[in-house]
Design a protein around this motif. Structure first.
Motif, mmCIF file in Angstrom:
data_model
loop_
_atom_site.group_PDB
_atom_site.id
_atom_site.type_symbol
_atom_site.label_atom_id
_atom_site.label_comp_id
_atom_site.label_asym_id
_atom_site.label_seq_id
_atom_site.Cartn_x
_atom_site.Cartn_y
_atom_site.Cartn_z
ATOM 1 N N ILE A 171 0.841 -1.198 0.000
ATOM 2 C CA ILE A 171 0.000 0.000 0.000
ATOM 3 C C ILE A 171 0.873 1.244 0.000
ATOM 4 N N GLY A 172 0.258 2.377 -0.342
ATOM 5 C CA GLY A 172 0.977 3.640 -0.331
ATOM 6 C C GLY A 172 0.037 4.809 -0.133
ATOM 7 N N ALA A 173 0.594 5.923 0.304
ATOM 8 C CA ALA A 173 -0.172 7.155 0.480
ATOM 9 C C ALA A 173 0.723 8.321 0.090
ATOM 10 N N ALA A 174 0.164 9.287 -0.646
ATOM 11 C CA ALA A 174 0.947 10.418 -1.129
ATOM 12 C C ALA A 174 0.202 11.727 -0.932
ATOM 13 N N HIS A 175 0.965 12.766 -0.652
ATOM 14 C CA HIS A 175 0.467 14.136 -0.520
ATOM 15 C C HIS A 175 0.871 14.870 -1.793
ATOM 16 N N ALA A 176 -0.119 15.188 -2.622
ATOM 17 C CA ALA A 176 0.167 15.797 -3.926
ATOM 18 C C ALA A 176 -0.363 17.223 -3.971
ATOM 19 N N GLY A 177 0.411 18.146 -3.433
ATOM 20 C CA GLY A 177 0.165 19.548 -3.708
ATOM 21 C C GLY A 177 0.687 19.838 -5.101
ATOM 22 N N TRP A 178 0.575 21.072 -5.564
ATOM 23 C CA TRP A 178 0.990 21.309 -6.947
ATOM 24 C C TRP A 178 2.481 21.072 -7.132
ATOM 25 N N ARG A 179 3.304 21.400 -6.134
ATOM 26 C CA ARG A 179 4.749 21.182 -6.269
ATOM 27 C C ARG A 179 5.076 19.696 -6.346
ATOM 28 N N GLY A 180 4.501 18.925 -5.429
ATOM 29 C CA GLY A 180 4.754 17.500 -5.459
ATOM 30 C C GLY A 180 4.176 16.825 -6.681
ATOM 31 N N ALA A 181 3.009 17.306 -7.115
ATOM 32 C CA ALA A 181 2.362 16.702 -8.282
ATOM 33 C C ALA A 181 3.204 16.870 -9.536
ATOM 34 N N ILE A 182 3.646 18.090 -9.790
ATOM 35 C CA ILE A 182 4.454 18.316 -10.997
ATOM 36 C C ILE A 182 5.853 17.717 -10.840
ATOM 37 N N GLY A 183 6.312 17.591 -9.594
ATOM 38 C CA GLY A 183 7.620 16.992 -9.347
ATOM 39 C C GLY A 183 7.630 15.489 -9.470
ATOM 40 N N GLY A 184 6.446 14.856 -9.425
ATOM 41 C CA GLY A 184 6.375 13.413 -9.627
ATOM 42 C C GLY A 184 6.218 12.586 -8.362
ATOM 43 N N VAL A 185 5.539 13.119 -7.335
ATOM 44 C CA VAL A 185 5.392 12.353 -6.098
ATOM 45 C C VAL A 185 4.603 11.066 -6.313
ATOM 46 N N THR A 186 3.644 11.076 -7.216
ATOM 47 C CA THR A 186 2.902 9.841 -7.477
ATOM 48 C C THR A 186 3.771 8.814 -8.195
ATOM 49 N N ASP A 187 4.642 9.274 -9.088
ATOM 50 C CA ASP A 187 5.574 8.363 -9.763
ATOM 51 C C ASP A 187 6.536 7.741 -8.754
ATOM 52 N N SER A 188 7.013 8.552 -7.793
ATOM 53 C CA SER A 188 7.916 8.050 -6.767
ATOM 54 C C SER A 188 7.236 6.986 -5.917
ATOM 55 N N THR A 189 5.964 7.200 -5.625
ATOM 56 C CA THR A 189 5.214 6.248 -4.814
ATOM 57 C C THR A 189 5.063 4.918 -5.541
ATOM 58 N N ILE A 190 4.715 4.987 -6.800
ATOM 59 C CA ILE A 190 4.546 3.758 -7.597
ATOM 60 C C ILE A 190 5.863 2.991 -7.683
ATOM 61 N N ALA A 191 6.967 3.696 -7.912
ATOM 62 C CA ALA A 191 8.275 3.043 -7.993
ATOM 63 C C ALA A 191 8.638 2.374 -6.672
ATOM 64 N N ALA A 192 8.353 3.036 -5.565
ATOM 65 C CA ALA A 192 8.648 2.462 -4.252
ATOM 66 C C ALA A 192 7.791 1.233 -3.982
ATOM 67 N N MET A 193 6.543 1.251 -4.443
ATOM 68 C CA MET A 193 5.691 0.076 -4.289
ATOM 69 C C MET A 193 6.233 -1.095 -5.111
ATOM 70 N N GLU A 194 6.700 -0.804 -6.311
ATOM 71 C CA GLU A 194 7.280 -1.863 -7.148
ATOM 72 C C GLU A 194 8.502 -2.481 -6.481
ATOM 73 N N ALA A 195 9.280 -1.670 -5.786
ATOM 74 C CA ALA A 195 10.465 -2.181 -5.101
ATOM 75 C C ALA A 195 10.099 -3.160 -3.993
ATOM 76 N N LEU A 196 8.847 -3.082 -3.511
ATOM 77 C CA LEU A 196 8.368 -4.009 -2.484
ATOM 78 C C LEU A 196 7.647 -5.215 -3.085
ATOM 79 N N GLY A 197 7.597 -5.279 -4.410
ATOM 80 C CA GLY A 197 6.981 -6.430 -5.066
ATOM 81 C C GLY A 197 5.663 -6.163 -5.753
ATOM 82 N N ALA A 198 5.177 -4.923 -5.712
ATOM 83 C CA ALA A 198 3.935 -4.597 -6.409
ATOM 84 C C ALA A 198 4.154 -4.621 -7.911
#
Length: 268
Positions: A136-163
């Motif tokens: 599982i994962g949770a992300a805070h996506a304000g405009w800075r984080g959103a354009i910076g790729g916080v959701t992409d970082s979350t998905i990559a971290a989940m994949e590293a755990l086997g997702a």
């Protein structure tokens, strides 16, 4: 601890749920319920809000118990970044006085018995899950984080755990809606310079100003990442003062403080 919270204390808490996360302990909470009073009345979980810290800690316990009774709440020290951290066997301090939480804006885990929390007050909370992998994962996506790729970082971290990317689902919870989010031309230009098609997330407003669709942008980033399915709850924090906290609304009203709501996801 959350397992000491009386059941009656959670009954008034509003838990908004996503269809894609059905059956998984989760919830996008607002301000209904809780113990705080005054301008931040309700379920304020923001330690930096100026609210009584004892009430804030109690509100955090109530919030966690409303989603996954007995689970330990884990949050990060949010800084509007694109950084994601992984919770393994260790668990950092959730203390109010000595803050040892890592500075990041997303967190992932495959560890049961905890509930991950993200605080917002207009920014977009995003909850993720790969049920098959138990990640599982949770992300805070304000405009800075959103354009910076916080959701992409979350998905990559989940994949590293086997997702598996195609098995991940994600839901975007209550955030400021396009009709409530006025920005200037310089703000729009940041997004258009990054990617010209981002122009579609800006509607014409008053002269030299635009209305930004934060939720639409975050949903687009999630789809572009190639995950399984995405969902937006379409709940506006700015216009619904009875249900949600809003930084921008508090600013426009000249209020001295504003509360924060929490979005939670866990593994039972």
């Amino acid at each position: 601890m959350a397992d000491l919270v009386p059941e009656a204390a959670t009954e008034s808490v509003e838990v908004n749920r996503a269809t894609l996360l059905d059956g998984l302990p989760h919830g996008f909470l607002g301000r209904r319920g809780g113990l705080s009073e005054g301008e931040v009345a309700g379920l304020n979980v923001g330690r930096g809000s100026g609210d009584d810290l004892d009430l804030v800690e109690r509100n955090r316990e109530i919030a966690a118990a409303a989603v996954l009774p007995g689970a330990r709440l884990i949050t990060v020290y949010q800084v509007h970044s694109a950084d994601c951290v992984t919770l393994g066997e260790e668990a950092w301090s959730e203390g109010a006085k000595v803050d040892q939480r890592p500075k990041a804006d997303a967190i992932v885990t495959n560890r049961p018995g905890v509930v991950l929390g993200i605080l917002t007050a207009d920014c977009a909370p995003v909850l993720f899950a790969d049920r098959e992998a138990g990640v599982i994962g949770a992300a805070h996506a304000g405009w800075r984080g959103a354009i910076g790729g916080v959701t992409d970082s979350t998905i990559a971290a989940m994949e590293a755990l086997g997702a598996r990317r195609e098995s991940i689902v994600a839901a975007v919870g209550p955030c400021i809606a396009q009709e409530s989010y006025e920005v200037d031309a310089a703000f729009r230009d940041r997004f258009v310079t990054d990617d010209l098609p981002n122009m579609r997330f800006f509607a014409e407003g008053r002269p030299d100003h635009f209305q930004f669709d934060l939720e639409g942008y975050v949903l687009c980033r999630l789809r572009a990442a190639g995950i399984g399915r995405v969902e937006g709850l379409r709940l506006d924090t700015y216009t619904d003062a009875e249900r949600f906290y809003s930084f921008r609304r508090a600013t426009h009203r000249g209020e001295l403080s504003y509360g924060r709501q929490i979005s939670l996801v866990g593994l039972g």
